[in-house]
Design a protein around this motif. Structure first.
Motif, PDB file in Angstrom:
ATOM      1  N   LYS A 125       0.838  -1.210   0.000  1.00 18.96           N
ATOM      2  CA  LYS A 125       0.000   0.000   0.000  1.00 18.96           C
ATOM      3  C   LYS A 125       0.876   1.265   0.000  1.00 18.96           C
ATOM      4  N   LEU A 126       0.331   2.295  -0.659  1.00 15.88           N
ATOM      5  CA  LEU A 126       1.023   3.572  -0.705  1.00 15.88           C
ATOM      6  C   LEU A 126       0.241   4.546   0.165  1.00 15.88           C
ATOM      7  N   ARG A 127       0.821   4.956   1.292  1.00 17.59           N
ATOM      8  CA  ARG A 127       0.128   5.928   2.161  1.00 17.59           C
ATOM      9  C   ARG A 127       0.544   7.343   1.792  1.00 17.59           C
ATOM     10  N   LEU A 128      -0.433   8.230   1.664  1.00 17.01           N
ATOM     11  CA  LEU A 128      -0.140   9.610   1.296  1.00 17.01           C
ATOM     12  C   LEU A 128       0.190  10.415   2.540  1.00 17.01           C
ATOM     13  N   LEU A 142       3.257   6.697 -13.079  1.00 20.41           N
ATOM     14  CA  LEU A 142       4.247   7.089 -12.082  1.00 20.41           C
ATOM     15  C   LEU A 142       4.249   6.088 -10.928  1.00 20.41           C
ATOM     16  N   LYS A 143       3.086   5.626 -10.577  1.00 21.99           N
ATOM     17  CA  LYS A 143       2.967   4.675  -9.466  1.00 21.99           C
ATOM     18  C   LYS A 143       3.753   3.399  -9.766  1.00 21.99           C
ATOM     19  N   ARG A 144       3.619   2.923 -10.990  1.00 19.42           N
ATOM     20  CA  ARG A 144       4.382   1.716 -11.373  1.00 19.42           C
ATOM     21  C   ARG A 144       5.878   1.965 -11.228  1.00 19.42           C
ATOM     22  N   GLY A 145       6.318   3.144 -11.643  1.00 12.12           N
ATOM     23  CA  GLY A 145       7.729   3.499 -11.512  1.00 12.12           C
ATOM     24  C   GLY A 145       8.160   3.526 -10.057  1.00 12.12           C
ATOM     25  N   LEU A 146       7.277   4.078  -9.198  1.00 11.32           N
ATOM     26  CA  LEU A 146       7.599   4.165  -7.771  1.00 11.32           C
ATOM     27  C   LEU A 146       7.768   2.780  -7.157  1.00 11.32           C
ATOM     28  N   TRP A 147       6.859   1.866  -7.519  1.00 14.32           N
ATOM     29  CA  TRP A 147       6.941   0.522  -6.928  1.00 14.32           C
ATOM     30  C   TRP A 147       8.221  -0.193  -7.358  1.00 14.32           C
ATOM     31  N   LYS A 148       8.672   0.075  -8.574  1.00 11.33           N
ATOM     32  CA  LYS A 148       9.941  -0.525  -9.012  1.00 11.33           C
ATOM     33  C   LYS A 148      11.098  -0.028  -8.152  1.00 11.33           C
ATOM     34  N   LEU A 149      11.084   1.269  -7.859  1.00 10.60           N
ATOM     35  CA  LEU A 149      12.148   1.839  -7.036  1.00 10.60           C
ATOM     36  C   LEU A 149      12.069   1.319  -5.599  1.00 10.60           C
ATOM     37  N   VAL A 150      10.829   1.156  -5.125  1.00 13.78           N
ATOM     38  CA  VAL A 150      10.644   0.617  -3.770  1.00 13.78           C
ATOM     39  C   VAL A 150      11.228  -0.802  -3.696  1.00 13.78           C
ATOM     40  N   ALA A 151      10.950  -1.584  -4.742  1.00  8.47           N
ATOM     41  CA  ALA A 151      11.465  -2.964  -4.761  1.00  8.47           C
ATOM     42  C   ALA A 151      12.993  -2.945  -4.728  1.00  8.47           C
ATOM     43  N   ASP A 162       6.060  14.555 -20.446  1.00  8.28           N
ATOM     44  CA  ASP A 162       6.187  16.004 -20.384  1.00  8.28           C
ATOM     45  C   ASP A 162       6.429  16.488 -18.956  1.00  8.28           C
ATOM     46  N   GLN A 163       6.562  15.558 -18.017  1.00  6.33           N
ATOM     47  CA  GLN A 163       6.859  15.918 -16.636  1.00  6.33           C
ATOM     48  C   GLN A 163       8.021  15.046 -16.158  1.00  6.33           C
ATOM     49  N   VAL A 164       8.903  15.657 -15.384  1.00 10.14           N
ATOM     50  CA  VAL A 164      10.034  14.911 -14.819  1.00 10.14           C
ATOM     51  C   VAL A 164       9.935  14.947 -13.301  1.00 10.14           C
ATOM     52  N   PHE A 165      10.096  13.784 -12.687  1.00 10.87           N
ATOM     53  CA  PHE A 165      10.018  13.699 -11.232  1.00 10.87           C
ATOM     54  C   PHE A 165      11.333  13.204 -10.671  1.00 10.87           C
ATOM     55  N   ASP A 166      11.942  14.025  -9.833  1.00  5.82           N
ATOM     56  CA  ASP A 166      13.135  13.593  -9.114  1.00  5.82           C
ATOM     57  C   ASP A 166      12.622  12.780  -7.922  1.00  5.82           C
ATOM     58  N   THR A 167      12.942  11.500  -7.912  1.00  8.16           N
ATOM     59  CA  THR A 167      12.306  10.602  -6.951  1.00  8.16           C
ATOM     60  C   THR A 167      13.335   9.981  -5.996  1.00  8.16           C
ATOM     61  N   HIS A 168      13.067  10.087  -4.712  1.00  5.69           N
ATOM     62  CA  HIS A 168      13.953   9.495  -3.691  1.00  5.69           C
ATOM     63  C   HIS A 168      13.175   8.432  -2.916  1.00  5.69           C
ATOM     64  N   VAL A 169      13.794   7.266  -2.761  1.00  5.75           N
ATOM     65  CA  VAL A 169      13.157   6.224  -1.956  1.00  5.75           C
ATOM     66  C   VAL A 169      14.127   5.803  -0.857  1.00  5.75           C
ATOM     67  N   LEU A 170      13.648   5.868   0.365  1.00  6.04           N
ATOM     68  CA  LEU A 170      14.496   5.605   1.522  1.00  6.04           C
ATOM     69  C   LEU A 170      13.942   4.414   2.314  1.00  6.04           C
ATOM     70  N   PRO A 171      14.647   3.279   2.360  1.00  3.39           N
ATOM     71  CA  PRO A 171      14.137   2.138   3.123  1.00  3.39           C
ATOM     72  C   PRO A 171      14.262   2.406   4.630  1.00  3.39           C
ATOM     73  N   LEU A 172      13.177   2.166   5.347  1.00  6.29           N
ATOM     74  CA  LEU A 172      13.179   2.434   6.794  1.00  6.29           C
ATOM     75  C   LEU A 172      13.306   1.120   7.565  1.00  6.29           C
TER      76      LEU A 172
END
Lengths: 100, 416
Positions: free
Chosen positions: B171-174, B185-194, B213-223
């Motif tokens: 689950k993705l909590r906001l 974008l969500k699919r991309g995020l889950w790949k980075l999370v994995a 047409d949009q670029v997102f600088d994305t950081h994923v930090l494992p806790l």
């Protein structure tokens, strides 16, 4: 580029022939330094020089500058008008305080 | 069907665009952009030109017999497209690639984004549509130098959108006011999370929106509690502002160099050069790879220039200047080419000396061009000085893709 050296007692003449471009490398400078070790006066004869550029003149410039600093007498002769023109733009003689 | 003779310059011809199958959404790349592409199955590398582009496909022109399959297109050393081949016209050198994926090299991802943009500062591209040159916009940009300088300060205010999430199980909590990411974008995020979960290390990557047409600088930090913290920064506007700032910087260098040299040294955009060349006739072309090639180049240039009837002294002066530019190509790049053009309409003789070296950095240009004795190689370092002295005007175009030096002689008529 070809060179011929004629050495007399105190004076040596280096005859340059052909085109002085980046293919000359440090070869010419080394030759001038070697001849300069043995003689007080060095004459660079440009009669056979048909082309010259900033890369080709580089090693000649620095070798000449060093020898002048050691008190040697250096002169450049028989410079064709076209070549004199380029040397002038390069500021060659001016930077060395020579007349050509 | 074949492409037209003037492809892609002829504005009335649409053949190269029709091949893209993108309806009206396609655009021509003017001037065509030199690129490399690799056929992935055979690992064969080709040189080609990018001539048409849309969101879904790109059109590439080369001299090769194209193979079926997938290709990787290098738009810049760190910006690539993977696409699958469609060959719209049989036995044609025109190849259309359906865009599957936009790639940016891993090492680039590690760097600060601003550094990354610096590399592209003269090529201006980040996404395919930005490869296109907008003449009107560049003219307007020129007049708005001061306003654009102010934009420098605005860069930081342009991080318009920061969204934060916690990935908890599947689950993705906001967090805070964050809105749901779109599916792509969500699919991309889950790949980075994995990836972050697997490596137990921070992951930072740039993700694109589906429309690119949009670029997102994305950081994923494992806790430690097996969840991951995610920060998604929409940097699209920041990129645009940074690119604009660099454009303004370029304009400033151009104005200064122009004033200092009394209009003799001009920085040039690729598109301007392309326009000059299109209106000119090529008289001679010579490839130079090693110092030994210079002599032959000088000989052929002299012959061609003497035939141009310039008077007795001028051909030598021209050759001296050309030779200095060609020498730089051998010293700083792995070789290049020298082309002689004449424009009867403008009565201008132009020599274009080009290479695919690393280019001259913008802030090195004044030193490289104006100061005598500035050179990293042991020579007199007077190359540019000689060129300025012996030509009527010099145009310089330099980017990480290579350098072009154009030497001009004015009032040259050929024939009667």
């Amino acid at each position: 580029m070809q060179y011929q050296v004629k050495e007399h007692e105190k004076q040596a003449t280096i005859y340059l022939e052909g085109e002085l471009d980046m293919t000359v490398g440090s070869e010419l400078g080394n030759l001038i330094r070697q001849v300069g070790e043995r003689h007080e006066t060095i004459i660079l004869d440009f009669d056979g020089v048909t082309f010259i550029d900033s890369s080709g003149i580089g090693s000649l410039f620095y070798a000449t500058k060093d020898l002048l600093a050691l008190g040697k007498a250096i002169s450049i002769t028989n410079v064709k008008e076209d070549i004199r023109d380029i040397l002038e733009v390069l500021g060659f003689a001016e930077a060395l305080g020579l007349e050509i | 069907m074949q492409l037209c003779q003037q492809c892609p310059s002829d504005s009335s011809c649409q053949i190269c665009l029709e091949g893209l199958g993108a309806g009206n959404a396609g655009k021509k790349v003017i001037p065509p952009r030199p690129i490399h592409l690799v056929h992935l199955a055979s690992d064969t590398r080709y040189k080609a030109e990018l001539r048409a582009i849309s969101r879904i496909a790109v059109g590439v022109y080369g001299l090769e017999q194209w193979q079926a399959g997938r290709y990787e297109v290098e738009l810049a050393s760190d910006f690539r497209i993977i696409g699958s081949a469609i060959i719209p016209y049989r036995d044609s050198p025109y190849l259309v690639l359906d865009i599957e994926k936009v790639l940016r090299k891993e090492e680039v991802m590690q760097r600060l984004l601003v550094d990354e943009f610096h590399l592209w500062h003269l090529s201006h591209e980040l996404e395919p549509s930005a490869v296109l040159t907008d003449h009107a916009a560049s003219d307007e940009g020129r007049q708005q130098l001061i306003r654009e300088q102010l934009d420098k300060l605005a860069v930081l205010q342009n991080f318009q959108e920061l969204r934060m999430f916690i990935a908890d199980g599947d689950k993705l909590r906001l967090l805070g006011n964050s809105t749901q990411p779109e599916d792509h974008l969500k699919r991309g995020l889950w790949k980075l999370v994995a990836k972050a979960r697997l490596t137990r290390q921070n992951v930072r990557e740039s993700l694109f929106s589906k429309e690119m047409d949009q670029v997102f600088d994305t950081h994923v930090l494992p806790l430690p509690d097996e969840t991951c913290g995610i920060a998604v920064l929409n940097i699209t506007n920041a990129i645009a502002a940074e690119r604009k700032r660099q454009q303004a910087e370029w304009e400033m260098y151009r104005n200064v160099l122009c004033i200092v040299t009394k209009g003799k040294l001009i920085l040039l955009q690729d598109a301007d050069l392309y326009d000059f060349i299109r209106q000119s006739e090529m008289l001679l072309r010579y490839e130079i790879k090693s110092p030994a090639d210079l002599q032959g180049m000088r000989r052929q240039m002299t012959e061609a220039l003497v035939a141009c009837d310039l008077g007795s002294r001028k051909p030598l002066h021209c050759v001296v200047a050309i030779n200095e530019a060609a020498t730089n190509v051998i010293k700083y790049a792995e070789g290049g080419k020298v082309e002689l053009y004449h424009s009867q309409a403008d009565q201008i003789l132009r020599i274009v000396v080009s290479d695919e070296g690393e280019g001259i950095l913008l802030h090195d240009l004044p030193k490289a061009t104006l100061i005598r004795g500035y050179s990293t190689v042991d020579t007199l370092g007077a190359g540019f000085h000689v060129m300025l002295e012996y030509s009527d005007r010099i145009l310089v175009n330099s980017s990480p893709q290579g350098t072009k030096i154009v030497l001009e002689w004015h009032h040259v008529k050929i024939g009667s």
